[in-house]
Design a protein around this motif. Structure first.
Motif, mmCIF file in Angstrom:
data_model
loop_
_atom_site.group_PDB
_atom_site.id
_atom_site.type_symbol
_atom_site.label_atom_id
_atom_site.label_comp_id
_atom_site.label_asym_id
_atom_site.label_seq_id
_atom_site.Cartn_x
_atom_site.Cartn_y
_atom_site.Cartn_z
ATOM 1 N N ILE A 121 0.865 -1.182 0.000
ATOM 2 C CA ILE A 121 0.000 0.000 0.000
ATOM 3 C C ILE A 121 0.894 1.222 0.000
ATOM 4 C CG2 ILE A 121 -1.836 1.243 1.173
ATOM 5 C CD1 ILE A 121 -2.691 -1.359 2.463
ATOM 6 N N GLY A 122 0.789 2.041 -1.044
ATOM 7 C CA GLY A 122 1.627 3.218 -1.181
ATOM 8 C C GLY A 122 1.264 4.316 -0.196
ATOM 9 N N ASP A 123 2.070 5.356 -0.208
ATOM 10 C CA ASP A 123 1.904 6.478 0.713
ATOM 11 C C ASP A 123 0.529 7.140 0.558
ATOM 12 O OD1 ASP A 123 4.527 6.063 1.508
ATOM 13 O OD2 ASP A 123 5.340 7.707 0.300
ATOM 14 N N LYS A 124 0.005 7.597 1.688
ATOM 15 C CA LYS A 124 -1.181 8.455 1.754
ATOM 16 C C LYS A 124 -2.420 7.796 1.154
ATOM 17 C CE LYS A 124 1.572 12.686 1.791
ATOM 18 N NZ LYS A 124 1.834 13.990 1.141
ATOM 19 N N VAL A 125 -2.614 6.541 1.500
ATOM 20 C CA VAL A 125 -3.829 5.807 1.128
ATOM 21 C C VAL A 125 -4.641 5.561 2.388
ATOM 22 C CG1 VAL A 125 -4.742 3.623 0.239
ATOM 23 C CG2 VAL A 125 -2.776 4.702 -0.880
ATOM 24 N N ALA A 126 -5.948 5.679 2.312
ATOM 25 C CA ALA A 126 -6.825 5.354 3.434
ATOM 26 C C ALA A 126 -7.704 4.174 3.046
ATOM 27 C CB ALA A 126 -7.693 6.550 3.819
ATOM 28 N N LEU A 127 -7.690 3.138 3.892
ATOM 29 C CA LEU A 127 -8.568 1.988 3.680
ATOM 30 C C LEU A 127 -9.842 2.202 4.488
ATOM 31 C CD1 LEU A 127 -6.223 -1.135 3.888
ATOM 32 C CD2 LEU A 127 -7.040 0.057 1.850
ATOM 33 N N PRO A 128 -10.994 2.314 3.832
ATOM 34 C CA PRO A 128 -12.240 2.469 4.572
ATOM 35 C C PRO A 128 -12.527 1.251 5.441
ATOM 36 C CG PRO A 128 -12.536 3.051 2.255
ATOM 37 C CD PRO A 128 -11.199 2.391 2.376
ATOM 38 N N ALA A 129 -13.284 1.450 6.494
ATOM 39 C CA ALA A 129 -13.618 0.373 7.415
ATOM 40 C C ALA A 129 -14.213 -0.811 6.677
ATOM 41 C CB ALA A 129 -14.605 0.874 8.471
ATOM 42 N N GLY A 130 -13.760 -2.019 7.043
ATOM 43 C CA GLY A 130 -14.301 -3.238 6.503
ATOM 44 C C GLY A 130 -13.696 -3.695 5.190
ATOM 45 N N THR A 131 -12.670 -3.004 4.697
ATOM 46 C CA THR A 131 -12.062 -3.378 3.426
ATOM 47 C C THR A 131 -11.186 -4.617 3.586
ATOM 48 O OG1 THR A 131 -11.988 -1.052 2.766
ATOM 49 C CG2 THR A 131 -10.639 -2.589 1.502
ATOM 50 N N VAL A 132 -11.346 -5.586 2.687
ATOM 51 C CA VAL A 132 -10.510 -6.791 2.658
ATOM 52 C C VAL A 132 -9.698 -6.769 1.367
ATOM 53 C CG1 VAL A 132 -10.496 -9.314 2.624
ATOM 54 C CG2 VAL A 132 -12.150 -8.091 4.054
ATOM 55 N N LEU A 133 -8.384 -7.015 1.488
ATOM 56 C CA LEU A 133 -7.501 -7.004 0.328
ATOM 57 C C LEU A 133 -7.136 -8.427 -0.052
ATOM 58 C CD1 LEU A 133 -5.065 -4.100 1.320
ATOM 59 C CD2 LEU A 133 -7.236 -3.973 0.083
ATOM 60 N N SER A 134 -7.213 -8.737 -1.352
ATOM 61 C CA SER A 134 -6.815 -10.047 -1.846
ATOM 62 C C SER A 134 -5.305 -10.225 -1.744
ATOM 63 C CB SER A 134 -7.227 -10.200 -3.311
ATOM 64 O OG SER A 134 -8.622 -10.203 -3.451
ATOM 65 N N PRO A 135 -4.818 -11.481 -1.740
ATOM 66 C CA PRO A 135 -3.369 -11.703 -1.781
ATOM 67 C C PRO A 135 -2.738 -11.026 -2.996
ATOM 68 C CG PRO A 135 -4.520 -13.747 -1.285
ATOM 69 C CD PRO A 135 -5.563 -12.751 -1.656
ATOM 70 N N GLY A 136 -1.574 -10.410 -2.777
ATOM 71 C CA GLY A 136 -0.858 -9.785 -3.874
ATOM 72 C C GLY A 136 -1.442 -8.487 -4.375
ATOM 73 N N THR A 137 -2.216 -7.779 -3.547
ATOM 74 C CA THR A 137 -2.772 -6.483 -3.942
ATOM 75 C C THR A 137 -1.676 -5.414 -3.925
ATOM 76 O OG1 THR A 137 -4.964 -7.039 -3.097
ATOM 77 C CG2 THR A 137 -4.465 -4.707 -3.351
ATOM 78 N N LEU A 138 -1.631 -4.586 -4.965
ATOM 79 C CA LEU A 138 -0.673 -3.485 -5.077
ATOM 80 C C LEU A 138 -1.459 -2.193 -5.261
ATOM 81 C CD1 LEU A 138 1.866 -5.091 -7.615
ATOM 82 C CD2 LEU A 138 1.959 -5.161 -5.101
ATOM 83 N N ILE A 139 -1.316 -1.261 -4.307
ATOM 84 C CA ILE A 139 -2.068 -0.007 -4.341
ATOM 85 C C ILE A 139 -1.082 1.148 -4.419
ATOM 86 C CG2 ILE A 139 -3.724 1.457 -3.142
ATOM 87 C CD1 ILE A 139 -4.809 -1.018 -1.751
ATOM 88 N N GLY A 140 -1.141 1.902 -5.514
ATOM 89 C CA GLY A 140 -0.236 3.024 -5.709
ATOM 90 C C GLY A 140 -0.518 4.165 -4.750
ATOM 91 N N PRO A 141 0.466 5.041 -4.545
ATOM 92 C CA PRO A 141 0.306 6.147 -3.593
ATOM 93 C C PRO A 141 -0.801 7.099 -4.018
ATOM 94 C CG PRO A 141 2.252 6.472 -4.967
ATOM 95 C CD PRO A 141 1.759 5.092 -5.249
ATOM 96 N N GLY A 142 -1.430 7.726 -3.028
ATOM 97 C CA GLY A 142 -2.450 8.722 -3.291
ATOM 98 C C GLY A 142 -3.754 8.171 -3.816
ATOM 99 N N THR A 143 -3.924 6.862 -3.807
ATOM 100 C CA THR A 143 -5.174 6.258 -4.272
ATOM 101 C C THR A 143 -6.304 6.555 -3.293
ATOM 102 O OG1 THR A 143 -4.114 4.506 -5.538
ATOM 103 C CG2 THR A 143 -6.317 4.051 -4.730
ATOM 104 N N VAL A 144 -7.469 6.877 -3.821
ATOM 105 C CA VAL A 144 -8.663 7.118 -3.010
ATOM 106 C C VAL A 144 -9.600 5.931 -3.185
ATOM 107 C CG1 VAL A 144 -10.664 8.597 -2.629
ATOM 108 C CG2 VAL A 144 -8.449 9.608 -3.210
ATOM 109 N N ILE A 145 -9.916 5.284 -2.094
ATOM 110 C CA ILE A 145 -10.792 4.110 -2.117
ATOM 111 C C ILE A 145 -12.086 4.458 -1.388
ATOM 112 C CG2 ILE A 145 -11.046 1.699 -1.432
ATOM 113 C CD1 ILE A 145 -8.001 1.463 -1.553
ATOM 114 N N TYR A 146 -13.186 4.415 -2.094
ATOM 115 C CA TYR A 146 -14.476 4.653 -1.477
ATOM 116 C C TYR A 146 -14.934 3.387 -0.758
ATOM 117 C CZ TYR A 146 -14.697 8.995 -4.105
ATOM 118 O OH TYR A 146 -14.432 10.242 -4.609
ATOM 119 N N PRO A 147 -15.869 3.509 0.189
ATOM 120 C CA PRO A 147 -16.278 2.325 0.959
ATOM 121 C C PRO A 147 -16.728 1.183 0.060
ATOM 122 C CG PRO A 147 -17.123 4.311 1.988
ATOM 123 C CD PRO A 147 -16.525 4.737 0.683
ATOM 124 N N ARG A 148 -16.109 0.040 0.244
ATOM 125 C CA ARG A 148 -16.472 -1.186 -0.448
ATOM 126 C C ARG A 148 -15.857 -2.331 0.345
ATOM 127 N NH1 ARG A 148 -14.388 -1.103 -6.288
ATOM 128 N NH2 ARG A 148 -14.722 -3.362 -6.092
#
Length: 242
Positions: free
Chosen positions: A201-228
């Motif tokens: 998980i890159g810099d300055k990312v927020a994971l909303p409550a309840g988020t589950v990440l699959s194995p091998g997930t790559l999240i670039g910096p500054g990504t915005v993730i809405y609740p899911r």
């Protein structure tokens, strides 16, 4: 882009595998800065860090002055608590582990083996971390789980978030794991060289409550993730995910 075998020993063929794509290494303390600069890809970080923690003196970590360990904190194995760090009563840390300057591990938190908690991190009640690097100023203030992962600076991990590090698509899960984790970039499957790998998980990312990440997930910096409830694959820097 060709299939890239792991673990990696040379420069990555794809910039999206380089630590510099995800993390700004400045002002993170000498150990973490050295670790990130020494790893050609993000898949090298966990194994390099584990080797360092298994040989703390050789990694130059025993020279660090000791921070505060409150009465009632439970430390097992070799745990280095740098000056300015604090482990509160009721927290548990199982070494080998490094708790860096300014980090606070609060009551009810569990830090398991081969973990580095970077400067300024805040680990709260019910948070569990194992075999992972939290680079700096990561907030995990509520019940959640991070395993076999690399988490960038100023990442916020919401309540009941979780990484997953094992494949479960080929029948019953085996322990120790035997199925290698792979990622897909540009339509090509890339091996990680690891049977347990959660997320980068890159810099300055927020994971909303309840988020589950699959194995091998790559999240670039500054990504915005809405609740899911579920995220996987590769998310480029600056993505917006609904």
């Amino acid at each position: 882009m060709q299939l890239i075998p792991g673990p990696f020993t040379t420069a990555p063929a794809d910039i999206r595998l380089a630590p510099d794509y995800y993390f700004q290494p400045d002002d993170l303390g000498p150990y973490i800065m050295r670790l990130l600069k020494s790893c050609p890809t993000v898949f090298d970080i966990k194994s390099t860090m584990a080797a360092d923690l298994d040989h703390l003196a050789a990694a130059g970590l025993y020279a660090e002055p000791r921070g505060v360990v409150e009465d009632g904190a439970l430390l097992q194995g070799e745990v280095i608590v740098q000056a300015g760090a604090r482990i509160e009563a009721g927290a548990q840390v199982v070494g080998p582990a490094l708790i860096c300057t300014g980090a606070i591990v609060s009551a009810g938190a569990l830090i398991r083996d081969h973990t580095v908690i970077g400067p300024g991190c805040r680990i709260g009640f019910g948070a569990e971390i194992t075999r992972s690097l939290l680079i700096g100023h990561v907030f995990m203030k509520h019940p959640c789980f991070i395993g076999d992962s690399v988490i960038g600076r100023r990442v916020n991990v919401g309540s009941f978030c979780s990484t997953t590090g094992l494949r479960c698509d080929r029948g019953p899960v085996a322990e120790p794991a035997i199925e290698e984790i792979t990622v897909t970039l540009g339509g090509q499957r890339i091996t990680t060289g690891q049977t347990k790998f959660g997320a980068v998980i890159g810099d300055k990312v927020a994971l909303p409550a309840g988020t589950v990440l699959s194995p091998g997930t790559l999240i670039g910096p500054g990504t915005v993730i809405y609740p899911r409830d579920h995220i996987g694959g590769f998310l480029p820097a600056g993505s917006r995910v609904r």
